[in-house]
Write a protein that holds these residues in place. Structure first.
Motif, PDB file in Angstrom:
ATOM      1  N   ASP A 131       0.828  -1.203   0.000  1.00 30.17           N
ATOM      2  CA  ASP A 131       0.000   0.000   0.000  1.00 30.17           C
ATOM      3  C   ASP A 131       0.864   1.256   0.000  1.00 30.17           C
ATOM      4  O   ASP A 131       0.543   2.245  -0.671  1.00 30.17           O
ATOM      5  N   ARG A 132       1.978   1.234   0.730  1.00 24.62           N
ATOM      6  CA  ARG A 132       2.877   2.393   0.740  1.00 24.62           C
ATOM      7  C   ARG A 132       3.517   2.624  -0.621  1.00 24.62           C
ATOM      8  O   ARG A 132       3.895   3.745  -0.957  1.00 24.62           O
ATOM      9  N   LEU A 133       3.652   1.559  -1.408  1.00 28.03           N
ATOM     10  CA  LEU A 133       4.336   1.658  -2.696  1.00 28.03           C
ATOM     11  C   LEU A 133       3.414   2.062  -3.846  1.00 28.03           C
ATOM     12  O   LEU A 133       3.899   2.302  -4.959  1.00 28.03           O
ATOM     13  N   LYS A 134       2.123   2.135  -3.620  1.00 20.92           N
ATOM     14  CA  LYS A 134       1.194   2.295  -4.744  1.00 20.92           C
ATOM     15  C   LYS A 134       1.392   3.602  -5.500  1.00 20.92           C
ATOM     16  O   LYS A 134       1.113   3.675  -6.697  1.00 20.92           O
ATOM     17  N   GLN A 167      -3.835  -7.166  -7.301  1.00 23.63           N
ATOM     18  CA  GLN A 167      -4.270  -5.848  -7.771  1.00 23.63           C
ATOM     19  C   GLN A 167      -3.127  -4.836  -7.796  1.00 23.63           C
ATOM     20  O   GLN A 167      -3.298  -3.719  -8.278  1.00 23.63           O
ATOM     21  N   SER A 168      -1.982  -5.211  -7.277  1.00 22.83           N
ATOM     22  CA  SER A 168      -0.855  -4.280  -7.207  1.00 22.83           C
ATOM     23  C   SER A 168       0.066  -4.466  -8.404  1.00 22.83           C
ATOM     24  O   SER A 168      -0.082  -5.402  -9.190  1.00 22.83           O
ATOM     25  N   ASP A 169       1.034  -3.554  -8.540  1.00 27.38           N
ATOM     26  CA  ASP A 169       2.039  -3.675  -9.587  1.00 27.38           C
ATOM     27  C   ASP A 169       3.430  -3.860  -8.978  1.00 27.38           C
ATOM     28  O   ASP A 169       4.429  -3.447  -9.557  1.00 27.38           O
ATOM     29  N   VAL A 170       3.480  -4.478  -7.813  1.00 29.54           N
ATOM     30  CA  VAL A 170       4.731  -4.689  -7.087  1.00 29.54           C
ATOM     31  C   VAL A 170       5.191  -6.137  -7.267  1.00 29.54           C
ATOM     32  O   VAL A 170       4.414  -7.069  -7.064  1.00 29.54           O
ATOM     33  N   THR A 171       6.449  -6.306  -7.643  1.00 24.40           N
ATOM     34  CA  THR A 171       7.036  -7.640  -7.769  1.00 24.40           C
ATOM     35  C   THR A 171       7.627  -8.045  -6.422  1.00 24.40           C
ATOM     36  O   THR A 171       8.328  -7.260  -5.784  1.00 24.40           O
ATOM     37  N   ILE A 172       7.344  -9.277  -5.999  1.00 24.99           N
ATOM     38  CA  ILE A 172       7.815  -9.747  -4.694  1.00 24.99           C
ATOM     39  C   ILE A 172       8.848 -10.855  -4.880  1.00 24.99           C
ATOM     40  O   ILE A 172       8.606 -11.837  -5.590  1.00 24.99           O
ATOM     41  N   VAL A 203       9.159 -18.269 -18.304  1.00 26.03           N
ATOM     42  CA  VAL A 203       8.758 -16.874 -18.376  1.00 26.03           C
ATOM     43  C   VAL A 203       8.220 -16.456 -17.012  1.00 26.03           C
ATOM     44  O   VAL A 203       7.310 -17.095 -16.468  1.00 26.03           O
ATOM     45  N   TYR A 204       8.810 -15.396 -16.464  1.00 28.31           N
ATOM     46  CA  TYR A 204       8.372 -14.877 -15.166  1.00 28.31           C
ATOM     47  C   TYR A 204       7.568 -13.603 -15.380  1.00 28.31           C
ATOM     48  O   TYR A 204       8.062 -12.622 -15.940  1.00 28.31           O
ATOM     49  N   ALA A 205       6.321 -13.622 -14.952  1.00 26.26           N
ATOM     50  CA  ALA A 205       5.434 -12.458 -15.034  1.00 26.26           C
ATOM     51  C   ALA A 205       4.260 -12.720 -14.099  1.00 26.26           C
ATOM     52  O   ALA A 205       4.066 -13.840 -13.621  1.00 26.26           O
ATOM     53  N   ARG A 206       3.490 -11.686 -13.837  1.00 30.43           N
ATOM     54  CA  ARG A 206       2.300 -11.865 -13.020  1.00 30.43           C
ATOM     55  C   ARG A 206       1.377 -12.866 -13.694  1.00 30.43           C
ATOM     56  O   ARG A 206       1.226 -12.872 -14.917  1.00 30.43           O
ATOM     57  N   GLU A 207       0.732 -13.703 -12.892  1.00 32.36           N
ATOM     58  CA  GLU A 207      -0.131 -14.741 -13.450  1.00 32.36           C
ATOM     59  C   GLU A 207      -1.467 -14.196 -13.928  1.00 32.36           C
ATOM     60  O   GLU A 207      -2.197 -14.884 -14.629  1.00 32.36           O
ATOM     61  N   GLY A 208      -1.776 -12.971 -13.570  1.00 28.02           N
ATOM     62  CA  GLY A 208      -3.040 -12.389 -13.989  1.00 28.02           C
ATOM     63  C   GLY A 208      -3.335 -11.131 -13.206  1.00 28.02           C
ATOM     64  O   GLY A 208      -2.460 -10.577 -12.539  1.00 28.02           O
ATOM     65  N   TYR A 209      -4.569 -10.685 -13.257  1.00 28.14           N
ATOM     66  CA  TYR A 209      -4.958  -9.458 -12.574  1.00 28.14           C
ATOM     67  C   TYR A 209      -6.441  -9.522 -12.252  1.00 28.14           C
ATOM     68  O   TYR A 209      -7.214 -10.225 -12.906  1.00 28.14           O
TER      69      TYR A 209
END
Length: 369
Positions: free
Chosen positions: A199-202, A234-239, A354-360
């Motif tokens: 949330d702080r990073l949004k 829902q975020s755009d942060v990579t963990i 391939v590394y990417a978000r699995e969805g949204y």
């Protein structure tokens, strides 16, 4: 004479009162910001976003319809972890819920790294085992950073604490780590810590990521795993996760009679799966080192991963405003659409990852969420 003076006074008062009652305002009195006064500085949030200034309707203005744009940071590696470079837009095929998509924007992301180091600093495990390993192993990250990279330091037990805010001065962050003493609470609220940090990073610009060093065991969070995953999608942060459970289990087996019980082992296995899920669904990676000698390689992988990402954007053909989770699949292809063949220096075929978000999670029309 008195009647004339009274008439003049009444006329004067009417000139003052009538515009005020009607809400009238001269051009010189019009506010320049959301609540009047000087306009806010560029990039500043409105002082009262709930009540934006009203504007008169204009003839000939069409209705604007919000079209969602999905942007993904993507990295491709061989099965052995070697990063694939030199890929082009034509080498990527994207499907959204099985429907092929047209890539609208593509390019390597060359922005500086913007990372939060999130360390478990609790008294769990022999009076602070995880706190000690998170503290000392984190030092191996700094030789991999560049002067333009931004780093912040946070710790958590039952609460999340900002130890050092974003800075390009790596010595300041290292001093913050070195001054971590005597972990207090035995709780480990990893779910809450991740959500608070995300949330702080949004509103932070750049290539945002969280480096989580923890056991992965959650003991007291207000949020559940399902709630945590929904918000992370829902975020755009990579963990990126560095799990400390393996090294702890090894230490227990060596130093305690009978080793660790099965229930404890199951807890750490579940925690490991949670860390893998955090990383996988946000486009990151997870590591579970057992020896200190592995740490330079782990952090080299983290920074190389972030420096070799491709940014890919597309507008979903279905509008993606149904309020559901959309599964996204990314494949590597040749320009003619056939599968891309990756070979090593000896010409031997290599599998790729391939590394990417699995969805949204698509925002539902009219919800305002």
């Amino acid at each position: 004479m008195k009647k004339i003076v009274s008439l003049i006074l009444l006329t004067f008062l009417a000139a003052l009162i009538i515009p005020a009652l009607s809400g009238g305002r001269t051009a010189a009195q019009s506010p320049t910001g959301p609540q009047g006064g000087a306009p806010p500085p560029k990039g500043a949030a409105p002082q009262n976003p709930a009540t934006p200034p009203q504007q008169a309707p204009q003839a000939g203005v069409s209705i604007a319809v919000e079209v969602p744009v999905v942007t993904l940071d993507v990295v491709a590696t061989t099965q052995h972890g070697d990063i694939l470079t030199g890929l082009k837009k034509e080498n990527f095929r994207i499907t959204d819920e099985g429907v092929p998509q047209t890539i609208t924007n593509f390019g390597p992301t060359d922005a500086p790294i913007t990372m939060v180091m999130l360390l478990e600093f609790s008294s769990r495990g022999w009076g602070g085992f995880f706190a000690g390993y998170a503290k000392y192993w984190s030092a191996y990250l700094f030789p991999q950073l560049k002067p333009q990279d931004w780093v912040a330091l946070e710790t958590f037990d039952m609460k999340t604490r900002l130890e050092v805010d974003f800075t390009q001065n790596k010595s300041e962050v290292m001093d913050g780590i070195n001054h971590l003493y005597f972990p207090g609470f035995s709780e480990s609220n990893v779910f809450d810590a991740l959500l608070e940090t995300t949330d702080r990073l949004k509103d932070v610009k750049g290539k945002k990521s969280i480096l989580l060093m923890a056991s992965g065991v959650d003991t007291f969070s207000k949020h559940t795993l399902d709630q945590t995953m929904k918000k992370l999608r829902q975020s755009d942060v990579t963990i990126f996760c560095v799990g400390l459970g393996q090294v702890f289990q090894n230490a227990v087996d060596v130093n305690q009679f009978g080793g660790m019980g099965e229930i404890q082992r199951m807890n750490y296995l579940q925690a490991e799966n949670q860390l893998k899920t955090f990383a996988r669904e946000t486009g990151g990676q997870a590591w579970f080192p057992q020896f200190e000698g592995e740490m330079p390689g782990v952090f080299q992988d983290v920074t190389a991963f972030l420096r070799h990402q491709y940014s890919i954007s597309y507008t979903p053909t279905n509008g993606a405003k149904d309020g559901k989770f959309h599964k996204v699949k990314i494949e590597l292809v040749k320009p003619d659409g056939s599968p891309l063949v990756v070979v090593d220096q000896k010409g031997k075929k290599q599998k790729y990852v391939v590394y990417a978000r699995e969805g949204y999670d698509a925002q539902k029309t009219g919800t305002g969420d």
